[in-house]
Design a protein around this motif. Structure first.
Motif, PDB file in Angstrom:
ATOM      1  N   GLU A 153       5.252  -7.690   7.023  1.00 40.40           N
ATOM      2  CA  GLU A 153       4.708  -6.624   7.876  1.00 40.40           C
ATOM      3  C   GLU A 153       5.439  -6.642   9.221  1.00 40.40           C
ATOM      4  OE1 GLU A 153       1.990  -5.146  11.091  1.00 40.40           O
ATOM      5  OE2 GLU A 153       2.565  -7.210  10.774  1.00 40.40           O
ATOM      6  N   THR A 186       1.912  -9.782   3.621  1.00 41.72           N
ATOM      7  CA  THR A 186       1.800 -11.076   4.287  1.00 41.72           C
ATOM      8  C   THR A 186       0.892 -12.003   3.486  1.00 41.72           C
ATOM      9  OG1 THR A 186       2.042  -9.898   6.364  1.00 41.72           O
ATOM     10  CG2 THR A 186       1.279 -12.163   6.506  1.00 41.72           C
ATOM     11  N   TYR A 187      -0.166 -11.408   2.907  1.00 39.97           N
ATOM     12  CA  TYR A 187      -1.111 -12.168   2.089  1.00 39.97           C
ATOM     13  C   TYR A 187      -0.412 -12.699   0.836  1.00 39.97           C
ATOM     14  CZ  TYR A 187      -5.702 -13.039  -0.173  1.00 39.97           C
ATOM     15  OH  TYR A 187      -6.804 -13.602  -0.758  1.00 39.97           O
ATOM     16  N   TYR A 233       6.254 -12.972   6.621  1.00 39.72           N
ATOM     17  CA  TYR A 233       5.521 -11.959   7.373  1.00 39.72           C
ATOM     18  C   TYR A 233       6.228 -10.610   7.269  1.00 39.72           C
ATOM     19  CZ  TYR A 233       3.304 -16.117   9.270  1.00 39.72           C
ATOM     20  OH  TYR A 233       2.651 -17.318   9.402  1.00 39.72           O
ATOM     21  N   CYS A 269       5.048   1.835   7.461  1.00 35.05           N
ATOM     22  CA  CYS A 269       4.221   0.657   7.148  1.00 35.05           C
ATOM     23  C   CYS A 269       2.865   0.782   7.837  1.00 35.05           C
ATOM     24  CB  CYS A 269       4.939  -0.608   7.617  1.00 35.05           C
ATOM     25  SG  CYS A 269       3.864  -2.038   7.716  1.00 35.05           S
ATOM     26  N   VAL A 270       1.765   0.607   7.066  1.00 33.28           N
ATOM     27  CA  VAL A 270       0.424   0.793   7.633  1.00 33.28           C
ATOM     28  C   VAL A 270      -0.192  -0.512   8.157  1.00 33.28           C
ATOM     29  CG1 VAL A 270      -0.208   2.889   6.388  1.00 33.28           C
ATOM     30  CG2 VAL A 270      -0.585   0.662   5.315  1.00 33.28           C
ATOM     31  N   SER A 271       0.590  -1.603   8.164  1.00 34.58           N
ATOM     32  CA  SER A 271       0.106  -2.893   8.681  1.00 34.58           C
ATOM     33  C   SER A 271      -1.143  -3.398   7.963  1.00 34.58           C
ATOM     34  CB  SER A 271      -0.197  -2.813  10.179  1.00 34.58           C
ATOM     35  OG  SER A 271       0.978  -2.592  10.895  1.00 34.58           O
ATOM     36  N   CYS A 272      -1.258  -3.164   6.663  1.00 35.54           N
ATOM     37  CA  CYS A 272      -2.443  -3.632   5.934  1.00 35.54           C
ATOM     38  C   CYS A 272      -2.329  -5.121   5.635  1.00 35.54           C
ATOM     39  CB  CYS A 272      -2.628  -2.847   4.646  1.00 35.54           C
ATOM     40  SG  CYS A 272      -1.380  -3.206   3.383  1.00 35.54           S
ATOM     41  N   ASN A 273      -1.108  -5.663   5.767  1.00 35.39           N
ATOM     42  CA  ASN A 273      -0.875  -7.094   5.588  1.00 35.39           C
ATOM     43  C   ASN A 273      -1.083  -7.618   4.175  1.00 35.39           C
ATOM     44  OD1 ASN A 273       0.229  -8.547   7.785  1.00 35.39           O
ATOM     45  ND2 ASN A 273      -1.581  -8.026   8.988  1.00 35.39           N
ATOM     46  N   LYS A 274      -1.067  -6.704   3.192  1.00 41.60           N
ATOM     47  CA  LYS A 274      -1.139  -7.187   1.811  1.00 41.60           C
ATOM     48  C   LYS A 274       0.114  -8.003   1.479  1.00 41.60           C
ATOM     49  CE  LYS A 274      -4.256  -3.959  -0.300  1.00 41.60           C
ATOM     50  NZ  LYS A 274      -4.501  -2.967  -1.337  1.00 41.60           N
ATOM     51  N   THR A 326       0.833  -1.213   0.000  1.00 40.17           N
ATOM     52  CA  THR A 326       0.000   0.000   0.000  1.00 40.17           C
ATOM     53  C   THR A 326       0.865   1.260   0.000  1.00 40.17           C
ATOM     54  OG1 THR A 326      -1.750  -1.112   1.230  1.00 40.17           O
ATOM     55  CG2 THR A 326      -1.707   1.279   1.370  1.00 40.17           C
TER      56      THR A 326
END
Lengths: 311, 250
Positions: free
Chosen positions: B126, B116-117, B124, B109-114, B74
């Motif tokens: 994020e 990680t996905y 990981y 980093c906004v921790s949206c985990n895209k 993101t």
């Protein structure tokens, strides 16, 4: 057991901190919709914060403990096996704690130690199933059930359904998703679309369903959040949506806050309305705007709802 | 979206000798241009282990450098300098000086985990971003980021009362980061809210900023959490700055 046969008629209700603060309208509308649909919500006794988005950055195991305490009370003190969390953050954290406790020995040891020192029973993986408000309505009432109960159809209302990050990512903490027909998709979530369509709304093709609103940095990096929110608002408007339906208090407040901030700091005005999906469902079920907390949202949507014959 | 790739070749890494004769051949000027080489002591061999010892960094060793993280990121879409794949490469190679060039944006980093996905290796990313910004602070390369201050404000409140109260969080954060609460947009937001909010709810929200909502019977958890956090902080210091942490202990 097929997902559509689950019984969530009486579940433990975990509102979480946001729903007692800025997300008050979500709390009110969730309870009102539940009552209207004849579903029983029993609030978790003496609950605590799930760890929000922030605690994991200090130490993820503390977040696992905080979430496990909520599930421990649900299972061991209230003797219930399903907890419903409408907030994406709470829902995500409880799911994540469940995953960590089942798969990471170290996390389980830390949780056991902290639970003992805090003086309550340790939560064991598998005792409780965590569901979202979307699962709750989708599986107990379903689209057909909703269609029968709709009094004021949302027909003619164009909606962009916005799910955010925490409801679908990361995939491994949601083992029940992507599990074939009837289950939720992490790539293209559709539960909110399904429910609102059953209430008569027209869902627009919205490409940013699971985009990030920058909620984690809503204050610590406001410029980034404003840019990300503006992307979402503009995409919704370009998709012809009049309303963005939300299912998370952090996303919802972020969209509302940064809609104002974008206007103040960048001079970009957007007019798309932002409403919780429970507010929209409540209105469709015949509840008055006040009952679903329309006046508690930051941005006023009263005129818009009047125009649509819903207020 | 294609990845905007970083180059390690920059003007300051290039050396040109005005007068240079090698084996009797005059290679003065741009003929003698070469990239300054790195020597063994330029690499920080501990960097990967230190970051892996912090929460979130545990799986950095799995990275294959496929770039799925940066591709899905993101923040990268807003700022192409934000490049998780590149940072993971630098960390694993131990090229500390290059990583430090980006020290002021890694915390974003906004921790949206895209990532990680998308990650096929369960790195990981994020978590790695969080561990890396944490490491930069522990090493003294950066002051505490606004994000870390926000994390602390929230965590302290939860440890203390069991809950978060939004008004208090906003006030404390703005105070700790030296910002005024009277920002244009905050004032506009509150004005809009107050204009149609029912009085009863307004009173309730006002009251909760004065008297924080609390989880009752929380004292046991508070004590346990405080003790655990202290232990973890010492452990993290030991992993990253063993000498300093050891001296403080004695």
């Amino acid at each position: 057991m097929p997902t559509d046969q689950k019984n969530y008629k009486k579940v433990a209700y975990y509102p979480g901190c946001a729903l007692e603060g800025t997300g008050h309208a979500y709390n009110r509308s969730t309870k009102a919709v539940g009552k209207k649909l004849g579903l029983d919500l029993v609030e978790v006794d003496n609950w605590n914060c799930c760890g929000a988005m922030e605690v994991k950055n200090v130490d993820p195991k503390i977040q696992t403990y905080l979430s496990s305490r909520v599930m421990s009370i649900t299972a061991n003190e209230m003797d219930m096996d399903v907890v419903m969390a409408p907030c994406n953050g709470c829902y995500h954290n409880l799911k994540k704690a469940e995953y960590e406790l089942a798969n990471d020995k170290e996390s389980a040891e830390v949780v056991e130690r902290l639970s003992k020192e805090a003086g309550h029973e340790t939560y064991k993986a598998g005792q409780v199933e965590t569901i979202h408000a979307l699962d709750w309505i989708k599986h107990t009432i379903g689209e057909d059930g909703l269609r029968e109960r709709v009094k004021n159809s949302l027909s003619g209302m164009k909606i962009a359904n916005y799910y955010g990050c925490m409801y679908t990512r990361p995939r491994h903490i949601f083992p029940e998703k992507d599990a074939g027909p009837g289950s939720e998709s992490t790539y293209r979530p559709h539960f909110m679309d399904d429910l609102l369509e059953a209430a008569g709304a027209e869902n627009v093709e919205f490409p940013l369903k699971t985009a990030c609103c920058g909620g984690a940095h809503t204050l610590s990096d406001s410029d980034m959040s404003t840019k990300l929110v503006l992307n979402i608002l503009r995409a919704a408007e370009e998709s012809d949506a009049e309303v963005i339906a939300t299912e998370c208090p952090t996303c919802h407040t972020g969209l509302e806050m940064h809609q104002i901030r974008a206007e103040k700091t960048l001079g970009v005005k957007t007019s798309v309305k932002i409403l919780y999906f429970t507010q929209l469902l409540g209105l469709a079920l015949g509840l008055k705007p006040r009952k679903v907390g329309i006046q508690e949202n930051i941005s006023s949507s009263t005129d818009f709802l009047k125009e649509k014959g819903l207020a | 979206m294609p990845i905007h790739e970083q180059s390690l070749i920059r003007p300051e890494n290039l050396t040109t000798h005005e007068e240079k004769i090698i084996d009797g051949i005059d290679v003065s000027g741009h003929w003698s241009t070469f990239i300054e080489s790195r020597v063994v002591t330029d690499y920080n061999e501990q960097m990967e282990d230190e970051i892996a010892a912090l929460p979130g960094g545990e799986f950095i060793h799995r990275c294959w450098q496929c770039g799925s993280c940066t591709n899905s990121c993101t923040v990268n879409a807003v700022n192409p300098e934000f490049n998780p794949r590149f940072w993971i490469y630098l960390i694993r190679m131990g090229i500390e000086s290059e990583l430090i060039r980006d020290k002021d944006i890694i915390w974003q980093c906004v921790s949206c985990n895209k990532c990680t996905y998308a990650c096929p290796r369960d790195v990981y990313p994020e978590g790695v971003m969080k561990a890396t910004s944490h490491w930069l602070e522990l090493k003294g390369h950066t002051p505490q980021s606004p994000s870390a201050i926000f994390d602390e404000v929230c965590t302290d409140q939860i440890v203390d009362t069991g809950k978060i109260e939004d008004g208090r969080t906003l006030r404390r954060f703005m105070q700790k980061t030296g910002q005024s609460l009277l920002q244009d947009w905050i004032v506009a937001m509150i004005k809009q809210l107050v204009s149609h909010l029912p009085v009863s709810l307004l009173a309730k929200m006002g009251l909760s900023t004065l008297i924080a909502p609390r989880t009752s019977g929380w004292s046991g958890a508070r004590r346990a959490l405080k003790r655990y956090i202290e232990e973890q902080q010492t452990e993290q210091q030991m992993a990253v700055n063993p000498v300093v942490a050891g001296e403080e202990k004695h």
